[in-house]
Design an enzyme around this catalytic site. Structure first.
Site, PDB file in Angstrom:
ATOM      1  N   HIS A   1      68.295  20.096   2.065  1.00  0.00           N
ATOM      2  CA  HIS A   1      69.358  21.027   1.720  1.00  0.00           C
ATOM      3  C   HIS A   1      70.388  20.300   0.882  1.00  0.00           C
ATOM      4  CE1 HIS A   1      68.906  24.040   5.266  1.00  0.00           C
ATOM      5  NE2 HIS A   1      68.005  24.199   4.334  1.00  0.00           N
TER       6      HIS A   1
ATOM      7  N   GLU B   1      58.775  38.830  -4.297  1.00  0.00           N
ATOM      8  CA  GLU B   1      59.454  38.569  -3.022  1.00  0.00           C
ATOM      9  C   GLU B   1      60.327  39.737  -2.613  1.00  0.00           C
ATOM     10  OE1 GLU B   1      61.565  34.971  -2.352  1.00  0.00           O
ATOM     11  OE2 GLU B   1      59.848  33.709  -2.859  1.00  0.00           O
TER      12      GLU B   1
ATOM     13  N   GLU C   1      74.057  20.891  10.738  1.00  0.00           N
ATOM     14  CA  GLU C   1      73.319  19.819  10.056  1.00  0.00           C
ATOM     15  C   GLU C   1      74.322  18.783   9.589  1.00  0.00           C
ATOM     16  OE1 GLU C   1      71.343  21.368   6.622  1.00  0.00           O
ATOM     17  OE2 GLU C   1      69.763  22.273   7.819  1.00  0.00           O
TER      18      GLU C   1
ATOM     19  N   TYR D   1      64.657  29.865  13.833  1.00  0.00           N
ATOM     20  CA  TYR D   1      63.551  30.643  14.401  1.00  0.00           C
ATOM     21  C   TYR D   1      63.109  30.025  15.721  1.00  0.00           C
ATOM     22  CZ  TYR D   1      63.200  32.054   9.479  1.00  0.00           C
ATOM     23  OH  TYR D   1      63.469  32.477   8.216  1.00  0.00           O
TER      24      TYR D   1
ATOM     25  N   THR E   1      61.966  44.916  -7.470  1.00  0.00           N
ATOM     26  CA  THR E   1      60.626  44.992  -8.073  1.00  0.00           C
ATOM     27  C   THR E   1      59.954  43.627  -8.225  1.00  0.00           C
ATOM     28  OG1 THR E   1      61.663  45.042 -10.243  1.00  0.00           O
ATOM     29  CG2 THR E   1      61.029  47.159  -9.306  1.00  0.00           C
ATOM     30  N   GLY E   2      60.657  42.555  -7.931  1.00  0.00           N
ATOM     31  CA  GLY E   2      60.023  41.234  -7.949  1.00  0.00           C
ATOM     32  C   GLY E   2      59.076  41.100  -6.763  1.00  0.00           C
TER      33      GLY E   2
END
Lengths: 291, 379
Positions: free
Chosen positions: A247, A20, A209, A159, A17-18
């Protein structure tokens, strides 16, 4: 087959329900993910579109047979949500939340010992088996069903790579974002093992990374046990030492975990390391003899 | 968040770890006063949040008040690796018989705290780790069980130490572990942990780095997080909620995502030099990108800007509006190249093009940077 997820995976959304949670629930459902339930304490009995909402994960599992969970819960409550999912017998927990304190993740890792739940993340864009199921926030349409597995510590860079592979006509079996935090669930090593066993994956791309030891562990496994080709890219070769680059995992200090050391370790193990992410698709094509 | 040495030493003292007599000084006169109370000779240590401080000239000794005046003045008007020295720590110069090492961190792989000890502490500890691994020992702590002194005792006995030292050191390790838990640190380190001629121990240096994700719930007073960022641009980045790292080139960078940002930086670095690293995180809005432009443009002598964003969770068309508004309001003349892919990409390209931004529609960051290279007139 794909790994971890397939077209039958039944998914519950924790924090449905948030804003996002609701937005991405709809995106996932639209992609074809079988979102069977949502959980928000105190909102049991309500619905989001046609998806029933429960007060607890246990209720959701009992009533809908959910096997996987996506967590869209803010950091102070996220580890509670992970524990609840594991306790309720959820097999795959994908935690999208960014900013969970390390001490909380130590407790989660401890709790998970001896349990069979697979945790992906936290701080991950999620996981997708193209054409079958997506649990996460990635744009689904750039993916294409196929036979290359991808695993990555970086969202947006993945992506770019997926887009490139798709445009080159190379589809993906499953793409797993392992997350950018210091303590995470599944690591590159676990994902490689799954891809090695998967008869619908022919090659694997690792997008690594600076920081940590995940790439080095993957290299060791590859050298000893893996028969499928692996192509890797490591971001952060020009990062100044001792600086945080976004990060929590991407910190280099004391000369360990820097890009050059990682690249060397991977290459020595026999993994093809590309210097530029733009070369990934062509490199994958060449290791798979696709023209 | 990394703490200053003097802040970490205060926390050590509150937790019964033996620390030197000391005081913090922001002026030469304060330093003189502190040294007068401690007694000469004293150590003067620049309080800057950067590694390798000693080798960069940030640690000095003063044996007399006259000497102290010169040294303190010099330190307080100096920069260590680009950071201005605003405070110096004045502390007793202990006689050191031997230097030990103790550090606590989190092992990401096992997901447990790990305590690392060595009988060869000091600036060469990393060398020791490579050349004499037998002089370094690690204790993995089972979090559900916690730390017990016997774990340290057993390891220290194996390193061949005498009982008195084992007892004192075990005590320090226990207290440091306690500090690490209370302050939710990702690194706690004493290097060197000095052995004094009388056999006692003294934490001559102190490193504490608190987990940023835990800052809001730590119940002990901590210094302000933004305040302590010396670099004005990096501080501004923290204020607007993005990760900004100041670099020494002339090509500005705005990216969404750490991986994409680092890859962009790497590719720019092949033929040009990035002026900064900037990563927006997942909360792009028109206002945020407007502020990002403002921040990147604060750097003097910028030759061009590269924007590399992806529309997954981020509404990049909103971000483009902010960039366009900034260009219009400030009449930006330097070339801006944007690569924007994902959700709402066509709309994003339109907005960028209307604002005079060079749009690259290919997926490869490399192609976009080639374009940039041509525009800045070096290719």
């Amino acid at each position: 087959m794909s790994i971890i997820l397939d077209e039958n995976t039944r998914v519950v959304i924790q924090g449905i329900t948030g804003s996002e949670g609701a937005f991405h629930t709809r995106q996932m459902a639209e992609y074809g993910t079988r979102v069977v339930a949502g959980v928000t304490p105190g909102r049991g009995g309500q619905r989001l579109d046609n998806i029933p909402i429960f007060n607890t994960v246990k209720d959701a599992v009992k009533n809908t047979g959910a096997k996987a969970s996506a967590i869209f819960v803010p950091p102070p409550f996220a580890t509670d949500a992970i524990m609840e999912a594991i306790e309720a017998g959820i097999e795959i927990v994908v935690c999208l939340t960014e900013g969970i304190p390390t001490l909380d993740m130590i407790a989660v890792k401890q709790y998970m010992k001896g349990k069979h739940t697979k945790l992906i993340g936290p701080n991950t864009p999620g996981i997708i088996s193209p054409g079958k199921c997506k649990i996460g926030v990635m744009a689904g349409y750039i993916h294409k069903e196929g036979r290359v597995g991808i695993t990555s510590r970086s969202g947006t860079l993945t992506y770019e790579v997926v887009d490139q592979l798709t445009r080159r006509g190379i589809g993906q079996s499953t793409c797993v974002g392992i997350g950018g935090d210091p303590i995470i669930g599944l690591t590159f090593l676990d994902i490689l093992q799954l891809f090695e066993k998967d008869n619908e994956t022919d090659a694997v791309v690792i997008i690594g990374e600076i920081g940590g030891r995940a790439e080095e562990e993957a290299a060791e496994y590859f050298q000893k046990h893996m028969t499928k080709p692996v192509v890797a890219f490591i971001a952060g070769i020009t990062a100044p030492p001792g600086r945080r680059m976004g990060h929590a995992g991407a910190i280099i200090s004391s000369g360990t975990g820097d890009a050059r050391t990682k690249i060397k370790t991977l290459e020595e193990a026999g993994i093809v390391v590309v210097k530029n992410p733009a070369e990934i698709a062509n490199t994958v094509a060449s290791v798979l003899h696709i023209h | 968040m990394r703490l200053h040495e003097y802040e970490a030493l205060d926390i050590f003292e509150q937790n019964r770890i033996p620390v030197p007599r000391r005081g913090v000084a922001g002026t030469m006169h304060e330093a003189l006063h502190v040294a007068g109370e401690i007694g000469y000779p004293v150590m003067l240590k620049a309080q800057v949040l950067v590694g390798g401080r000693g080798l960069a000239g940030g640690i000095k000794v003063a044996s007399t008040p006259d000497e102290l005046k010169d040294v303190a003045d010099a330190l307080l008007s100096s920069e260590i690796k680009g950071l201005p020295v605003r405070k110096i720590l004045v502390c007793e110069k202990a006689e050191i018989a031997k230097e030990l090492y103790v550090g606590i961190t989190v092992d990401g792989y096992s997901g447990t705290p790990v305590i690392v000890v060595s009988t060869e502490g000091g600036v060469l500890i990393e060398e020791t780790a490579k050349t004499s691994p037998e002089k370094i020992a690690a204790i993995h702590i089972d979090p559900s069980f916690g730390y017990y002194p016997y774990q340290a005792r057993t390891i220290l006995r194996m390193l061949g130490l005498k009982q008195q030292l084992i007892a004192a050191w075990t005590d320090v390790i226990g207290q440091l572990y306690h500090v690490a838990l209370r302050y939710e640190v990702i690194i706690a380190e004493i290097n060197p942990l000095a052995v004094l001629p009388n056999g006692g121990l003294l934490a001559v240096d102190a490193v504490l780095e608190v987990d940023d994700s835990a800052l809001s719930r730590i119940r002990f007073p901590l210094p302000d997080r933004v305040d302590r960022i010396e670099n004005l641009l990096e501080r501004r980045g923290r204020e607007i909620g993005v990760t900004y790292v100041d670099l020494d080139g002339d090509i500005g960078l705005i990216s969404s995502g750490a991986g994409l940002g680092m890859a962009s930086m790497d590719i720019i670095g092949e033929k040009m030099k990035p002026a900064n690293f900037l990563e927006t995180g997942g909360g792009i809005t028109a206002d945020l990108l407007y502020r990002c432009m403002e921040l990147v443009m604060m750097k003097p002598d910028l030759r061009a800007i590269f924007i590399n964003v992806y529309g997954g969770i981020n509404p990049i068309h909103e971000g483009a509006k902010g960039v366009a508004r900034y260009i219009k309001e400030h009449n930006v003349k330097i070339p801006i190249v944007a690569k924007a892919l994902g959700n709402h990409q066509e709309e994003t390209w339109e907005i960028f093009r209307a604002a005079g931004v060079h749009v690259v529609t290919e997926a490869a960051t490399e192609k976009a940077i080639e374009r940039l290279y041509k525009l800045v007139g070096r290719g």
